[in-house]
Scaffold this active site. Structure first.
Site, short mmCIF file in Angstrom:
data_model
loop_
_atom_site.label_atom_id
_atom_site.label_comp_id
_atom_site.label_asym_id
_atom_site.label_seq_id
_atom_site.Cartn_x
_atom_site.Cartn_y
_atom_site.Cartn_z
N GLU A 84 5.07 35.40 5.39
CA GLU A 84 5.98 36.54 5.40
C GLU A 84 7.45 36.12 5.34
OE1 GLU A 84 5.70 37.71 9.99
OE2 GLU A 84 3.76 37.65 9.01
N CYS A 97 14.95 35.64 6.19
CA CYS A 97 14.30 34.74 7.13
C CYS A 97 13.00 34.29 6.47
CB CYS A 97 14.04 35.49 8.43
SG CYS A 97 13.08 34.53 9.62
N CYS A 104 1.19 27.48 12.03
CA CYS A 104 2.03 26.52 12.74
C CYS A 104 1.17 25.78 13.75
CB CYS A 104 3.16 27.26 13.46
SG CYS A 104 4.32 26.17 14.32
N CYS A 108 3.48 27.26 20.65
CA CYS A 108 4.33 27.94 21.65
C CYS A 108 3.60 29.16 22.23
CB CYS A 108 5.65 28.37 21.02
SG CYS A 108 6.65 26.98 20.47
N CYS A 111 4.33 32.88 20.79
CA CYS A 111 4.55 33.07 19.36
C CYS A 111 3.26 33.45 18.63
CB CYS A 111 5.12 31.78 18.76
SG CYS A 111 5.46 31.90 17.01
N GLY A 151 6.10 28.82 10.89
CA GLY A 151 6.06 27.38 10.66
C GLY A 151 7.19 26.63 11.33
N GLU A 152 7.05 25.33 11.41
CA GLU A 152 8.06 24.46 11.99
C GLU A 152 8.68 23.64 10.84
OE1 GLU A 152 9.84 23.74 14.75
OE2 GLU A 152 10.61 22.11 13.51
N SER A 183 15.85 26.40 12.09
CA SER A 183 15.47 26.50 13.49
C SER A 183 14.29 25.59 13.79
CB SER A 183 15.10 27.96 13.80
OG SER A 183 14.72 28.11 15.15
N SER A 206 15.21 25.91 19.42
CA SER A 206 14.51 26.88 20.26
C SER A 206 14.32 26.24 21.63
CB SER A 206 13.15 27.23 19.65
OG SER A 206 13.37 27.80 18.38
N LEU A 207 15.24 26.57 22.53
CA LEU A 207 15.23 25.92 23.84
C LEU A 207 14.32 26.68 24.80
CD1 LEU A 207 16.49 23.59 25.45
CD2 LEU A 207 18.34 25.14 26.11
N HIS A 208 14.63 27.93 25.03
CA HIS A 208 13.79 28.86 25.81
C HIS A 208 13.63 28.52 27.29
CE1 HIS A 208 13.09 30.82 22.09
NE2 HIS A 208 12.19 30.00 21.63
N ASN A 282 9.90 39.28 21.98
CA ASN A 282 9.16 40.30 21.24
C ASN A 282 7.74 40.28 21.75
OD1 ASN A 282 10.28 41.93 19.00
ND2 ASN A 282 11.17 39.95 18.46
N CYS A 325 8.39 36.84 14.31
CA CYS A 325 7.68 35.69 13.77
C CYS A 325 6.15 35.82 13.74
CB CYS A 325 8.07 34.51 14.66
SG CYS A 325 7.82 32.95 13.93
N1 SAH Z 1 9.34 26.65 14.46
C1 SAH Z 1 10.73 26.95 14.45
C2 SAH Z 1 11.12 28.14 13.60
C3 SAH Z 1 10.23 29.34 13.62
S1 SAH Z 1 10.20 30.36 15.04
C4 SAH Z 1 11.23 27.10 15.86
O1 SAH Z 1 10.44 26.97 16.78
O2 SAH Z 1 12.41 27.30 16.06
C5 SAH Z 1 11.74 31.21 15.02
C6 SAH Z 1 12.23 31.61 16.38
O3 SAH Z 1 11.47 32.72 16.90
C7 SAH Z 1 12.10 30.50 17.39
O4 SAH Z 1 13.25 30.46 18.20
C8 SAH Z 1 10.89 30.97 18.20
O5 SAH Z 1 10.85 30.34 19.46
C9 SAH Z 1 11.13 32.46 18.24
N2 SAH Z 1 9.99 33.28 18.61
C10 SAH Z 1 8.69 33.13 18.31
N3 SAH Z 1 7.94 34.10 18.86
C11 SAH Z 1 8.79 34.92 19.51
C12 SAH Z 1 8.63 36.11 20.28
N4 SAH Z 1 7.43 36.65 20.49
N5 SAH Z 1 9.74 36.69 20.80
C13 SAH Z 1 10.97 36.14 20.60
N6 SAH Z 1 11.19 35.03 19.88
C14 SAH Z 1 10.11 34.41 19.35
#
Ligand code: SAH
Length: 336
Positions: A84, A97, A104, A108, A111, A151-152, A183, A206-208, A282, A325
């Site tokens: 997508e 995007c 992937c 995570c 995700c 994807g990463e 990202s 993507s620190l989180h 999300n 995503c």
């Molecule tokens: N793999 C890469 C890029 C794809 S994900 C990465 O990890 O950065 C793009 C962004 O969306 C990342 O910051 C990811 O952590 C975030 N993401 C994935 N699922 C999400 C969700 N349910 N809510 C908010 N952000 C999310």
């Protein structure tokens, strides 16, 4: 293929070098067949058609947000897989995007893209097609790209680097590196390798979570490297490229949204010039994690700012069209 590669191929066929430039410019405009390349002799179009394939994606589904005009495309790839792309319309321009892999393998916990694992990498031309076809189908000039779809990207770095050269080429889509963000979940070798190319794109990490305990719960990749190694890699990246890193932080209720997490983040990032993008998680039904309250997000943002860390709360777009995503592909996989 890049113009210089086409030139080599074409020279071997006895063709003049300007033909390579013509073909590359047509491809950059997103034509789907050699037949459309009207300034090439007919016989040559037939010859090229027999020798080369032009990668082309089919629209499987298209959803347009009633709330904000965000559009989401689900594409069918040449081998039947799907990915997508999201188009977001901003005052400063239109941003796509794009996905970099089918699925992937980073795992995570929040995700949707990673639920079925990784199927395969996308090729450079498939990523380029995501950009060109989205522009065509939506009738929009694309000025910005974020590699934040499925994807990463650093797990598919060679193809991504090739895609960047193609999409950045002045005779192609000509999208400036400063209009491109990549990202990553934090693959250290990939960050260092990307730094060695010294591109002027924006790196988002993507620190989180600011600490190993929380981050390892949310992101298995953290068990391999740990946040200290990640912060070090970010410092090396900045030293090499001069480009400040932007950190993504999806807020999950009671997991990473407490005052203690804000304090740890401030301790880490204060004075580094880094920018933190906060977004409410999300909700993905399969994942069982709950988005933070909006009030909690605002308070967290204020705490960071007052503590000397740049922070903004990301506006949510396309929440009525599964724009997060991997959600659309996931939905398609569930359909009978
Ligand atoms: N793999 C890469 C890029 C794809 S994900 C990465 O990890 O950065 C793009 C962004 O969306 C990342 O910051 C990811 O952590 C975030 N993401 C994935 N699922 C999400 C969700 N349910 N809510 C908010 N952000 C999310």
């Amino acid at each position: 293929m890049l113009p210089e590669e086409l030139t080599v191929d074409f020279a071997a066929m006895g063709l003049p070098s300007y033909r390579a430039g013509q073909v590359f410019r047509w491809l950059g405009r997103g034509v789907r067949s050699f037949g459309e390349m009207s300034d090439l002799p007919k016989a040559l179009r037939g010859q090229l058609d027999a020798l080369y394939d032009i990668t082309s994606l089919e629209v499987l589904r298209r959803q347009v947000s009633k709330l904000d005009g965000t559009e989401k495309f689900l594409w069918r790839l040449p081998d039947g897989e799907s990915v997508e792309t999201v188009l977001m319309r901003y005052k400063h321009g239109n941003s796509v995007c794009i996905s970099s892999q089918v699925g992937c393998r980073m795992g995570c916990a929040f995700c949707a893209s990673t639920i079925g694992g990784k199927v395969r990498d996308l090729t450079a031309s498939e990523m380029l097609e995501e950009v060109l076809r989205t522009g065509q189908e939506a009738g929009a000039d694309i000025s910005h790209i974020v590699l934040m779809g499925i994807g990463e990207p650093l797990d598919n770095l060679d193809n991504v680097l090739r895609f960047l050269r193609l999409v950045n080429h002045p005779d192609g889509a000509n999208i400036g590196m400063r209009h491109i963000s990549l990202s990553t979940c934090g693959l250290i070798e990939g960050i260092d390798k990307l730094a060695s190319h010294n591109l002027q794109l924006t790196l988002s990490v993507s620190l989180h979570a600011p600490d190993d305990e929380t981050r390892s719960k949310l992101m298995p990749v953290n068990r391999a490297y740990g946040v200290d190694a990640l912060y070090d890699a970010c410092e090396r990246y900045f030293a090499k490229t001069g480009r400040r890193i932007s950190f993504e932080y999806a807020m999950v209720r009671d997991v990473n949204d407490t005052p203690r997490h804000a304090a740890m983040l401030i301790r880490r990032l204060k004075g580094t010039g880094a920018h933190v993008n906060l977004i409410r998680l999300n909700y993905v039904s399969e994942r069982g994690l709950i988005p933070s309250e909006e009030e909690t997000v605002r308070t967290f943002a204020r705490t960071l700012t007052e503590g000397g860390v740049n922070a903004t709360v990301r506006r949510r777009l396309g929440s009525d069209i599964d724009a997060a995503c991997g959600q659309l592909r996931r939905g398609e996989m569930r359909r009978p």
